[in-house]
Design a protein around this motif. Structure first.
Motif, short mmCIF file in Angstrom:
data_model
loop_
_atom_site.label_atom_id
_atom_site.label_comp_id
_atom_site.label_asym_id
_atom_site.label_seq_id
_atom_site.Cartn_x
_atom_site.Cartn_y
_atom_site.Cartn_z
N ALA A 66 -6.01 -4.78 7.31
CA ALA A 66 -5.39 -5.27 6.07
C ALA A 66 -5.12 -6.76 6.15
N ARG A 120 0.87 -1.18 0.00
CA ARG A 120 0.00 0.00 0.00
C ARG A 120 0.90 1.22 0.00
N VAL A 175 4.12 -1.25 3.66
CA VAL A 175 3.52 0.07 3.48
C VAL A 175 4.64 1.02 3.08
N PHE A 233 1.14 5.49 0.08
CA PHE A 233 0.45 6.69 0.53
C PHE A 233 1.32 7.91 0.24
N VAL A 244 -1.88 6.83 -5.85
CA VAL A 244 -1.80 6.15 -4.56
C VAL A 244 -2.86 6.70 -3.60
N GLU A 245 -2.94 6.09 -2.43
CA GLU A 245 -3.83 6.58 -1.39
C GLU A 245 -3.23 7.85 -0.76
N LEU A 262 -0.85 -8.09 3.61
CA LEU A 262 -0.11 -6.88 3.24
C LEU A 262 1.37 -7.09 3.53
#
Length: 195
Positions: free
Chosen positions: A75, A34, A81, A36, A59-60, A78
């Motif tokens: 999550a 993920r 991050v 960010f 992306v987030e 995963l």
């Protein structure tokens, strides 16, 4: 064992490029990541990590109210991050990410700068320097050739700005990286193409 990583540098050192490469490496092996970036950073559009070299990715986004621990606790499968513009994290968010690494077992890699254009620390960076399990400097150079460790805000005419809000996203202002000597002597090289 998962860790909280902080990879920092002055501006223009390739932090976003490195982050995108790490994401590619994980995903190439079928791993879930993920990514960010800060909602504050809208230079290339909100929610887009962009390298000055060209690569970019949607992306987030995070803002000052996002609870990373609560989000990551939900999550599944995963692997990592990755977080760009980490200087904009709040101190509490850094604690949440540190906790996620150690309690949830999710590696968290944060990329950002340590200080603003006045040489003052960003709160998020100060907490990352305190809590990160691994700290790595990504090196870049000043126009004079020495290692750059400071960020200098300049206006559209190349003149150094020494007062103002801590956060000003590039647009009417630009940033250059400098060594400590050039920073303290207020040197701004005339060789920058500001177009």
């Amino acid at each position: 064992m998962a860790k909280l990583y902080f990879r920092y540098s002055a501006m223009n050192a390739g932090k976003s490029t490195a982050l995108l490469q790490v994401a590619h490496n994980y995903e190439e092996h079928g791993r879930v990541v993920r990514l960010f970036t800060s909602a504050i950073d809208h230079r290339y559009g909100v929610g887009i990590i962009t390298s000055r070299l060209g690569p970019q990715r949607k992306v987030e986004v995070f803002d000052e109210v996002m609870d990373f621990y609560a989000l990551l606790a939900q999550a599944q499968e995963l692997s990592c991050v990755l977080l760009d513009e980490a200087q904009f994290l709040t101190p509490e968010q850094v604690r949440q990410l540190h906790r996620a690494a150690h309690v949830l077992g999710i590696p968290v890699m944060c990329y950002g700068i340590r200080s603003d254009f006045r040489g003052e620390p960003f709160p998020g960076s100060a907490y990352l320097l305190t809590l990160a399990d691994s700290i790595e400097e990504i090196k870049t150079i000043c126009a004079c050739g020495k290692k750059a460790t400071f960020n200098v805000r300049i206006d559209e005419y190349g003149k150094r700005i020494v007062e103002g809000e801590q956060i000003a996203i590039e647009g009417d202002v630009r940033y250059i990286q400098q060594c400590a000597q050039c920073f303290y002597l207020h040197r701004v090289p005339p060789l920058f193409d500001l177009t």
